[in-house]
Every structure is written in structure tokens, then in C-alpha cells.
Design a protein around this motif. Structure first.
Motif, PDB file in Angstrom:
ATOM      1  N   LEU A 175      36.984 -60.010 -32.842  1.00 11.76           N
ATOM      2  CA  LEU A 175      36.654 -58.614 -32.559  1.00 11.76           C
ATOM      3  C   LEU A 175      36.489 -57.809 -33.850  1.00 11.76           C
ATOM      4  CD1 LEU A 175      38.795 -57.909 -29.401  1.00 11.76           C
ATOM      5  CD2 LEU A 175      36.354 -58.332 -29.555  1.00 11.76           C
ATOM      6  N   LEU A 176      37.288 -58.143 -34.854  1.00 14.45           N
ATOM      7  CA  LEU A 176      37.105 -57.479 -36.157  1.00 14.45           C
ATOM      8  C   LEU A 176      35.693 -57.733 -36.680  1.00 14.45           C
ATOM      9  CD1 LEU A 176      40.376 -58.091 -38.228  1.00 14.45           C
ATOM     10  CD2 LEU A 176      39.436 -55.885 -37.516  1.00 14.45           C
ATOM     11  N   ALA A 177      35.212 -58.952 -36.413  1.00 12.23           N
ATOM     12  CA  ALA A 177      33.879 -59.330 -36.906  1.00 12.23           C
ATOM     13  C   ALA A 177      32.782 -58.449 -36.307  1.00 12.23           C
ATOM     14  CB  ALA A 177      33.612 -60.800 -36.584  1.00 12.23           C
ATOM     15  N   LYS A 178      33.054 -57.831 -35.145  1.00  8.92           N
ATOM     16  CA  LYS A 178      32.074 -56.944 -34.517  1.00  8.92           C
ATOM     17  C   LYS A 178      31.877 -55.654 -35.304  1.00  8.92           C
ATOM     18  CE  LYS A 178      32.149 -57.908 -29.603  1.00  8.92           C
ATOM     19  NZ  LYS A 178      30.696 -57.775 -29.455  1.00  8.92           N
ATOM     20  N   ILE A 179      32.929 -55.288 -36.092  1.00 11.48           N
ATOM     21  CA  ILE A 179      32.881 -54.002 -36.790  1.00 11.48           C
ATOM     22  C   ILE A 179      32.077 -54.178 -38.074  1.00 11.48           C
ATOM     23  CG2 ILE A 179      34.273 -52.111 -37.728  1.00 11.48           C
ATOM     24  CD1 ILE A 179      36.609 -53.191 -35.980  1.00 11.48           C
ATOM     25  N   SER A 180      30.843 -53.678 -38.055  1.00 11.46           N
ATOM     26  CA  SER A 180      29.956 -53.919 -39.205  1.00 11.46           C
ATOM     27  C   SER A 180      30.276 -52.974 -40.373  1.00 11.46           C
ATOM     28  CB  SER A 180      28.496 -53.773 -38.772  1.00 11.46           C
ATOM     29  OG  SER A 180      28.335 -52.530 -38.101  1.00 11.46           O
ATOM     30  N   ASP A 181      30.987 -51.891 -40.099  1.00 15.95           N
ATOM     31  CA  ASP A 181      31.338 -50.941 -41.155  1.00 15.95           C
ATOM     32  C   ASP A 181      32.596 -51.448 -41.881  1.00 15.95           C
ATOM     33  OD1 ASP A 181      32.720 -48.721 -42.420  1.00 15.95           O
ATOM     34  OD2 ASP A 181      31.288 -47.399 -41.387  1.00 15.95           O
ATOM     35  N   GLU A 182      32.427 -51.861 -43.156  1.00 11.89           N
ATOM     36  CA  GLU A 182      33.517 -52.506 -43.886  1.00 11.89           C
ATOM     37  C   GLU A 182      34.748 -51.615 -44.037  1.00 11.89           C
ATOM     38  OE1 GLU A 182      34.050 -55.634 -44.784  1.00 11.89           O
ATOM     39  OE2 GLU A 182      32.144 -56.100 -43.785  1.00 11.89           O
TER      40      GLU A 182
END
Lengths: 197, 346
Positions: A175-182
Motif C-alpha cells: 500500500l505504501l507503494a501506491k503513494i507516488s508522492d515521496e
């Protein structure tokens, strides 16, 4: 996809009009509150991600609501939490589909991973469907960390604590991988107390 | 056994069952003949103070069944009861007490119907089941009250060590049904199941579901609920899984699926999972959808009319529950749903 970081307000409901975006819950301030994402425009598609780790004697108490008022909208809500010793959480996940909101699809997934002891979890996934041409579903699980996974990692040289940490990290990773904003991703990972790739 | 309004009118029990010590009477008769058993068990699972309908029932009850299965006795054929309301503005306060003693096995089935009156009737039943160590008991209800009956029922089982309790619950009729069969899993290794079908047609609200309260270690439970709403009807699933701190290694699985047949109908899902134990494994899944266009198209391309195709899809949807019913009940339930669905396709 555009990422919107939503700070929960401990008193009352944060209501937002849905746009094509990923809504990430920010637990860095309050661990209480509610997000109501209202789909008023036809064709809007959004996702909600809520990740939390409940450390010793902490209590999380929050709610997400996907309110579909326009046709052809879609929403996916992912809520994942880890409970450490004496942690407790209370989560209500609602999907409301209005009569007008035909051709809607809305899905909610709620997984709670229990690592510690003396934990409490209360999950209430709710569906209220007034339209017929829709797809709505939810799945909720509460389960203890798999001892065979811990055993495997220990057999590879990690100690019990490191093994648990790695499993917890893996639990959040997809799910973290879904967040494209670093920046937002790092903030969420820091708040969870985990490393991320 | 047949209960008319609230009075027993017909009773028969097979001789060989009677010889084994199986007791199957109306609850009034049961109380007269076995006051000792009543004193020990009556009101222990559902006390009069439980809720207001239980209080009303406890005050005025009559009719219902009394079943006692002695230790180790396995009853092969289902014990059958039939309840009918045949008066206007009638209140039926059926009270059933069932005790399945250690190591016994039995299956109880009941059917409920009433003709249509324009005024409201109330069916407020209380059913208490005690399943003792190692026993296995199944309770099947097919309810087809007319559309003026309020059906507000409290059904609860106390399930002891290694015992199994199964509720099979079919709700078709009534204006409003509120019924959530429950299992209190109080013994180590106890298992509880609820299989529920609800059909909410015109002017109806079926509020059904199940509750599983895990109190002892190694207990497991399953709830499968299938609901269909059509012609403006509403179905709701309301359920609870509670795991107390004493119930180590509890397992529970809940599956509820709803079909909505037209745009005037609605469906809700209200589950609660309260997990106060760190070793529990709990799963819950729910879906709401309409009948797939592709499925309809496929069946119609094979020569079925739209109505036949819909009815076939609905039969398939409820099949996992119907499969668990005795044959004559399964046939009746399928036929009833077909009848209900007639004319539901414009």
C-alpha cells in the motif's frame, strides 16, 4: 495519481468532495476522527489509504465513509493496521450508495495484523445500498502474525524482533507503494515506525 | 406437531423415538409433565430481562415446542413443528426450549405461515437451545408469514464443550422480520453456525443475520447469509462476532452476499467484529450486486425467458444454503421464491 494527505480532526467529520486522487490518512496529529469522501461528480474515481500502527496502550478510533451520490463513480478503500502489546483500535468503514448513483463500484478492505498481546480490535464495515446497478463489497480480517513466517525468517538468521518488524513492513509495503508522492510516503512510513524501500 | 394461533392442535411422535426417551411436546404440555427440567433450564439462555420482546414473551407465552434428547441418543429423522396464525390482530408468543444432552444428535425443523389480513399481527417468539458436551443440534426454520406480520424473534443457543449448533434460517414472509440467531460458545472447542436466507419483496424489510459470542478457547463459528431484495423490498444483514479475552485461538468466518433485483429495492450490511483477544482469526466478507447482464444474456441465448433466467440465477445464488435443508423444505423454499419472483420482471 494525485496524492492528498488528509489530517484527521479529533472532533467531527472531515468532508471532502472526491476528485480523481489517492487520499492518504495522516495520523501524525490525531488518532481519532472521520473522513467522508463525497462523490458528487459523475465518473470520478478515487482511492483511500489508511495505514496505522498501534503501539503500547495507544488507541485509534476512526471512520472512513465513501458517499456515492453521482453515477459511474468508483472508490477503493484500504485500511491496514498493526496492533502491538495492549494496543486497541476501533474502525468503522462505510460505503453509502445513493439511488442516483447507478453504475457505481465501491470496495473496502480492512486488515488488522495482531503482533502483541492483550489487544482489542473492533471493526465495523458497513454497506448501505439504495441503487441496484452497482458493485459493492467489503472484506475484513483480524489475524495473528503467522508463526511459520516468523520461524522461517529466524531460520535465516534474524532474531524474533527483526522477523516481526520485517513482516510488519511487508504488510504495509504494497500500500505504501501506491503513494507516488515521496514526501507523503516517507511521512506515513515514519509515523508507522517502519523502514520503506 | 402443529401449533395454531398459540395452541397445539396435533401432536405425534414416533414410537421408537419415544422409547429412547426423546421428549417432543408442546411447551405447555412439557411444563406440566417435566417441571423439573423447566426449573433447571427455562430462561437460563434468554432471561426475561434480555430485551422487551423477551420480557413480553416470558410474561404471556403459550405454544412452542419442548424437546429433550437424552444422552447419546441420535435422532435420525427431523422433529417437525408447524406454526400458524389464523386470527386477525393476533399475538403469537411461542416459547421453545430444547435440550440436547451430552453426545446426542438431532435436527428440529419448523415452518411458519399465516393467511393475509389487513391488520397487523405480532409473532414474538423466544427459542432457547442448550447443546451439551459433544452434542450436535440443528434448528431449521422456514418462515413465510403474510405481509402483515411483525416477526420479532429472539433465538439463542448455549453451546458447551465440543458441541455443535447450527441455525438454518429462511425468511420469506412478514412485513418486518428482526431475527439474529445466536450461539454462545461457552465450552472448549464449541462450534456454531448460522445459514441464513432472506427474501425481501414488496413492502417488506428483512433484517436478519446472526451473532457468535466466543467465550471459551478453541471455539469456531461460521455465518453464511444470502439475501435477495426485489419489488421495493429491503434486506439487511446485521451480525456480530465477539471474541472475549478468555477465548484463545478463536476462529470465525462470515460471508454475506446480497442480490438487488431492481432499482426500487435496497440492501444493507451492518456487521460488528469485537475482538478482545490477540490470538483470534476473524474473516468477514460481504458483497452486494445485481444479476449480471452476461449471465442473463447467456441463459436467454439458450432459450430461457428473462423471468426463467432470473429465477434460475437466484436459485443458484441461494443453493449453498438450500443444500443444507431436508428435501421437502428445499423444494418448498425454491418454489416459494419462484412464486415471489413471478411478475418481478417487467
Amino acid at each position: 495519481m494525485k496524492v492528498i494527505f488528509v489530517k484527521l480532526q479529533s472532533d467531527g467529520v472531515t468532508t471532502l468532495i472526491a476528485e480523481n486522487a489517492l487520499y492518504v490518512l495522516d495520523f501524525s496529529g490525531s488518532k481519532k476522527g472521520a473522513l467522508n469522501l463525497v462523490f458528487e461528480q459523475e465518473g470520478v474515481s478515487a482511492e483511500i489509504v489508511g495505514l496505522y500502527a498501534v503501539r503500547e496502550k495507544e488507541h485509534f478510533d476512526f471512520e472512513t465513509i465513501a458517499t456515492h451520490k453521482a453515477p459511474n463513480t468508483s472508490c477503493v478503500t484500504y485500511v491496514r493496521g498493526v496492533l502491538f502489546d495492549s494496543g486497541s483500535s476501533n474502525y468503522i468503514g462505510k460505503i453509502l450508495i445513493d439511488k442516483r448513483a447507478q453504475q457505481t463500484s465501491s470496495f473496502l478492505e480492512n486488515n488488522v495484523l495482531v503482533v502483541g498481546n492483550a489487544t482489542h480490535n473492533n471493526s465495523q464495515p458497513i454497506l448501505q445500498i439504495e441503487a441496484d446497478d452497482v458493485k459493492a463489497s467489503h472484506g475484513a480480517t483480524t489475524g495473528r502474525i503467522d508463526p511459520s513466517q516468523v520461524y522461517y525468517l529466524q531460520s535465516r538468521g534474524l532474531n524474533a524482533k527483526e522477523s516481526e518488524e520485517l513482516i510488519v513492513q511487508g504488510f504495509f509495503e504494497s500500500l505504501l507503494a501506491k503513494i507516488s508522492d515521496e514526501k507523503i510516503k516517507s511521512a506515513v512510513a515514519a509515523n508507522l515506525g517502519i523502514k520503506h524501500a | 406437531m402443529i401449533v395454531h394461533n398459540s395452541e397445539m392442535v396435533y401432536h405425534s411422535i414416533q414410537k421408537h423415538q419415544e422409547e429412547k426417551g426423546v421428549i417432543f411436546l408442546s411447551s405447555d404440555e412439557g411444563l406440566k409433565q417435566y417441571p423439573g427440567i423447566y426449573r433447571e433450564y427455562f430462561g437460563t439462555v434468554i432471561p426475561a430481562t434480555d430485551n422487551k420482546f423477551a420480557a413480553l414473551n416470558s410474561a404471556v407465552w403459550s405454544g412452542g415446542s419442548f424437546v429433550y434428547i437424552p444422552k447419546g441418543v441420535k435422532v435420525k429423522r427431523p422433529l417437525q413443528a408447524y406454526f400458524r396464525i389464523n386470527a386477525m390482530n393476533m399475538g403469537q408468543f411461542e416459547r421453545t426450549l430444547i435440550i440436547a444432552d451430552e453426545g446426542s444428535e438431532a435436527h428440529y425443523t419448523e415452518g411458519c405461515t399465516s393467511p393475509v389480513y389487513t391488520e397487523d399481527s405480532l409473532h414474538a417468539a423466544v427459542v432457547e437451545v442448550i447443546v451439551k458436551k459433544g452434542a450436535r443440534f440443528r434448528y431449521t426454520t422456514i418462515q413465510n408469514w403474510s405481509g402483515d406480520v411483525y416477526n420479532l424473534v429472539t433465538k439463542r443457543a448455549r453451546v458447551e464443550e465440543d458441541a455443535v449448533m447450527e441455525w438454518v434460517d429462511g425468511n420469506l414472509g412478514s412485513r418486518l422480520t428482526m431475527k439474529y440467531p445466536s450461539c454462545f460458545l461457552v465450552g472448549n472447542g464449541a462450534h456454531g453456525e448460522v445459514l441464513s436466507i432472506a427474501y425481501g419483496g414488496e413492502g417488506q424489510h428483512q433484517d436478519a443475520g446472526g451473532k457468535m459470542i466466543h467465550i471459551a478457547p478453541n471455539t469456531s463459528s461460521q455465518i453464511v447469509s444470502k439475501s435477495i431484495s426485489a419489488n421495493g423490498g429491503r434486506t439487511s444483514y446485521r451480525g456480530m462476532i465477539a471474541v472475549t479475552p478468555l477465548a484463545a485461538n478463536a476462529k470465525s468466518r462470515v460471508e454475506c452476499d446480497a442480490l438487488i433485483l431492481d432499482s426500487a429495492s435496497a440492501s444493507d450490511t451492518f456487521p460488528v467484529m469485537r475482538i478482545d483477544n490477540s490470538s483470534a482469526n476473524i474473516e468477514h466478507e460481504a458483497t452486494v450486486s445485481k444479476i449480471g447482464e452476461e449471465k442473463l444474456f447467456y441463459l436467454m441465448s439458450r432459450g430461457l425467458t428473462e423471468a426463467e433466467a432470473m429465477s434460475l440465477i437466484v436459485s443458484g445464488f441461494i443453493e449453498p444454503v438450500v443444500r443444507q435443508l431436508p428435501l421437502e423444505y428445499a423444494v418448498e423454499l425454491n418454489r416459494l421464491i419462484e412464486l415471489e419472483m413471478e411478475g418481478s420482471v417487467g
